[in-house]
Design an enzyme around this catalytic site. Sequence first.
Site, PDB file in Angstrom:
ATOM      1  N   GLU A  75      44.980  34.517  37.355  1.00  0.00           N
ATOM      2  CA  GLU A  75      43.543  34.408  37.607  1.00  0.00           C
ATOM      3  C   GLU A  75      43.049  32.970  37.522  1.00  0.00           C
ATOM      4  O   GLU A  75      43.548  32.180  36.726  1.00  0.00           O
ATOM      5  CB  GLU A  75      42.781  35.215  36.549  1.00  0.00           C
ATOM      6  CG  GLU A  75      43.137  36.674  36.552  1.00  0.00           C
ATOM      7  CD  GLU A  75      42.452  37.436  35.432  1.00  0.00           C
ATOM      8  OE1 GLU A  75      41.644  36.840  34.686  1.00  0.00           O
ATOM      9  OE2 GLU A  75      42.727  38.629  35.312  1.00  0.00           O
ATOM     10  N   CYS A  89      38.580  27.096  35.750  1.00  0.00           N
ATOM     11  CA  CYS A  89      39.441  27.546  34.654  1.00  0.00           C
ATOM     12  C   CYS A  89      40.777  27.979  35.260  1.00  0.00           C
ATOM     13  O   CYS A  89      40.814  28.879  36.095  1.00  0.00           O
ATOM     14  CB  CYS A  89      38.763  28.719  33.931  1.00  0.00           C
ATOM     15  SG  CYS A  89      39.761  29.432  32.624  1.00  0.00           S
ATOM     16  N   CYS A 114      51.562  36.289  29.220  1.00  0.00           N
ATOM     17  CA  CYS A 114      51.586  35.411  28.050  1.00  0.00           C
ATOM     18  C   CYS A 114      52.383  36.107  26.961  1.00  0.00           C
ATOM     19  O   CYS A 114      52.373  37.334  26.870  1.00  0.00           O
ATOM     20  CB  CYS A 114      50.154  35.171  27.570  1.00  0.00           C
ATOM     21  SG  CYS A 114      50.024  34.014  26.175  1.00  0.00           S
ATOM     22  N   CYS A 169      48.173  37.662  21.018  1.00  0.00           N
ATOM     23  CA  CYS A 169      46.883  37.684  20.304  1.00  0.00           C
ATOM     24  C   CYS A 169      46.223  39.061  20.470  1.00  0.00           C
ATOM     25  O   CYS A 169      46.197  39.621  21.569  1.00  0.00           O
ATOM     26  CB  CYS A 169      45.960  36.589  20.829  1.00  0.00           C
ATOM     27  SG  CYS A 169      46.637  34.930  20.587  1.00  0.00           S
ATOM     28  N   CYS A 203      43.326  39.673  23.242  1.00  0.00           N
ATOM     29  CA  CYS A 203      43.452  39.060  24.563  1.00  0.00           C
ATOM     30  C   CYS A 203      44.160  39.981  25.555  1.00  0.00           C
ATOM     31  O   CYS A 203      45.210  40.553  25.251  1.00  0.00           O
ATOM     32  CB  CYS A 203      44.222  37.749  24.442  1.00  0.00           C
ATOM     33  SG  CYS A 203      44.282  36.850  25.998  1.00  0.00           S
ATOM     34  N   SER A 249      43.139  24.165  26.190  1.00  0.00           N
ATOM     35  CA  SER A 249      42.992  25.039  25.029  1.00  0.00           C
ATOM     36  C   SER A 249      44.352  25.579  24.607  1.00  0.00           C
ATOM     37  O   SER A 249      45.131  26.037  25.436  1.00  0.00           O
ATOM     38  CB  SER A 249      42.054  26.192  25.393  1.00  0.00           C
ATOM     39  OG  SER A 249      41.926  27.090  24.318  1.00  0.00           O
ATOM     40  N   SER A 276      42.236  27.300  19.587  1.00  0.00           N
ATOM     41  CA  SER A 276      41.778  28.674  19.365  1.00  0.00           C
ATOM     42  C   SER A 276      42.055  29.028  17.913  1.00  0.00           C
ATOM     43  O   SER A 276      43.192  29.295  17.533  1.00  0.00           O
ATOM     44  CB  SER A 276      42.516  29.635  20.298  1.00  0.00           C
ATOM     45  OG  SER A 276      42.160  29.369  21.625  1.00  0.00           O
ATOM     46  N   HIS A 301      39.784  31.183  15.499  1.00  0.00           N
ATOM     47  CA  HIS A 301      39.450  32.609  15.388  1.00  0.00           C
ATOM     48  C   HIS A 301      39.509  33.210  13.990  1.00  0.00           C
ATOM     49  O   HIS A 301      39.117  34.363  13.804  1.00  0.00           O
ATOM     50  CB  HIS A 301      40.305  33.466  16.333  1.00  0.00           C
ATOM     51  CG  HIS A 301      40.308  32.994  17.753  1.00  0.00           C
ATOM     52  ND1 HIS A 301      39.231  32.371  18.343  1.00  0.00           N
ATOM     53  CD2 HIS A 301      41.267  33.038  18.707  1.00  0.00           C
ATOM     54  CE1 HIS A 301      39.530  32.067  19.593  1.00  0.00           C
ATOM     55  NE2 HIS A 301      40.750  32.447  19.834  1.00  0.00           N
ATOM     56  N   ASN A 330      34.697  39.232  24.373  1.00  0.00           N
ATOM     57  CA  ASN A 330      34.608  40.100  25.541  1.00  0.00           C
ATOM     58  C   ASN A 330      35.421  41.321  25.187  1.00  0.00           C
ATOM     59  O   ASN A 330      36.648  41.232  25.085  1.00  0.00           O
ATOM     60  CB  ASN A 330      35.253  39.434  26.764  1.00  0.00           C
ATOM     61  CG  ASN A 330      34.266  38.562  27.504  1.00  0.00           C
ATOM     62  OD1 ASN A 330      33.145  38.952  27.771  1.00  0.00           O
ATOM     63  ND2 ASN A 330      34.709  37.372  27.820  1.00  0.00           N
ATOM     64  N   CYS A 352      39.964  36.766  29.750  1.00  0.00           N
ATOM     65  CA  CYS A 352      41.292  36.379  30.221  1.00  0.00           C
ATOM     66  C   CYS A 352      42.124  37.593  30.547  1.00  0.00           C
ATOM     67  O   CYS A 352      42.328  38.459  29.714  1.00  0.00           O
ATOM     68  CB  CYS A 352      42.039  35.622  29.130  1.00  0.00           C
ATOM     69  SG  CYS A 352      41.124  34.286  28.473  1.00  0.00           S
TER      70      CYS A 352
END
Length: 346
Positions: free
Chosen positions: A90, A103, A110, A114, A117, A192, A215, A217, A291, A334
């Site tokens: 994306e 972006c 990945c 996480c 995500c 990032s 990141s 968190h 999100n 993401c």
Amino acid sequence: MNIFGWTKERLAEALKEHDIPRFRADQIIRWMYQRGAVSFHAMDNLSKSLRAQLAEQFSIERPKVVSRLHSADGATIKLLYEFADGQTAETVLMRHSYGNSVCVSTQAGCRMGCAFCASTLHGLQRNLTAGEIAAQVIGIADFLRQEGARVDTIVVMGSGEPLENYDNVIAALRLLHEDYTIGLSYRSVTLSTSGIVPGIERLAEEGIPISLSISLHAPTDALRSEIMPVNRMYPLADVLRAACMYAERTKRRVTYEYILIRDLNDGVREAEQLAKLLRGQLASVNLIPINPVAERNLFRPDKAVIRRFQKTLEERHITATLRREMGTDIQAACGQLRNRLMEAGL
Ligand code: SAH
């Protein structure tokens, strides 16, 4: 041989082997990176015979856009690119008042795992090549050029962990910096990372002044390890030390991203711990209400809780901004768009 993603030097070398003079590389490279050419036939300042010769030896392959979603307010466009082997990633264009930001993704999938995500739900498929990373930006630059606009900033915050694909990411940024592509200024790039310490240290020595975003968190190792498995390898103290070193070396402020997740990391206690952790650093915190990702059962805190968290930080002299949200109506988190299409069997 696909030449998309090559530098001018590399192309000139390859042309030399075919006795094609160096200045041709200049012409071809601009067609490819600044004029959207996807075949040699379009290059009408080259002779017909040269074009035919080039087409025999080389190709220009760019990823295909297989899905394009526009947010209702027109400010955000999310693209899904498909690469030659069918892998997808994306890319998002965000039109801010201060310019156009892209972006980019650095990996298909990945492996960081996480908890919040969507990109990691199906694991890592593969690293993207430098050409595939740069192509995401060049594609959007081509599109913006039609309206007299350009790509102003890049955020390396799409799917994937950029510091696990270090060489290709840096090669892509160096390519995009060239004046024969989009002449991107390194100062307009933010990368990032989930906190890959050796990668941060290497980046500090790279000599390109890009901004770093970490990141974070969570403010404690126990909580961070629970939601970000990478923390077991590189605990908070090491990540912060590397980030401080990065800030000192590059003289650029490091941003800490902090996703706010209801009842998990959004309390006053966590805000106080976070403030203590970052005290005295050249740093700021970017708060991101999560999100929600349906598969993960994680939710967004109420507005009042978000404000309380921000205020707690500010009272302790930590700069904390609330991320402006864009594209929540178009699968903005993401990996959400990619997953939706993967699950639909596309
Ligand atoms: N691997 C890198 C870059 C990709 S993630 C990193 O971890 O930083 C880019 C940012 O999006 C990270 O801050 C990540 O934590 C955040 N993000 C991922 N999923 C999200 C979600 N569901 N809601 C809000 N932000 C999310």
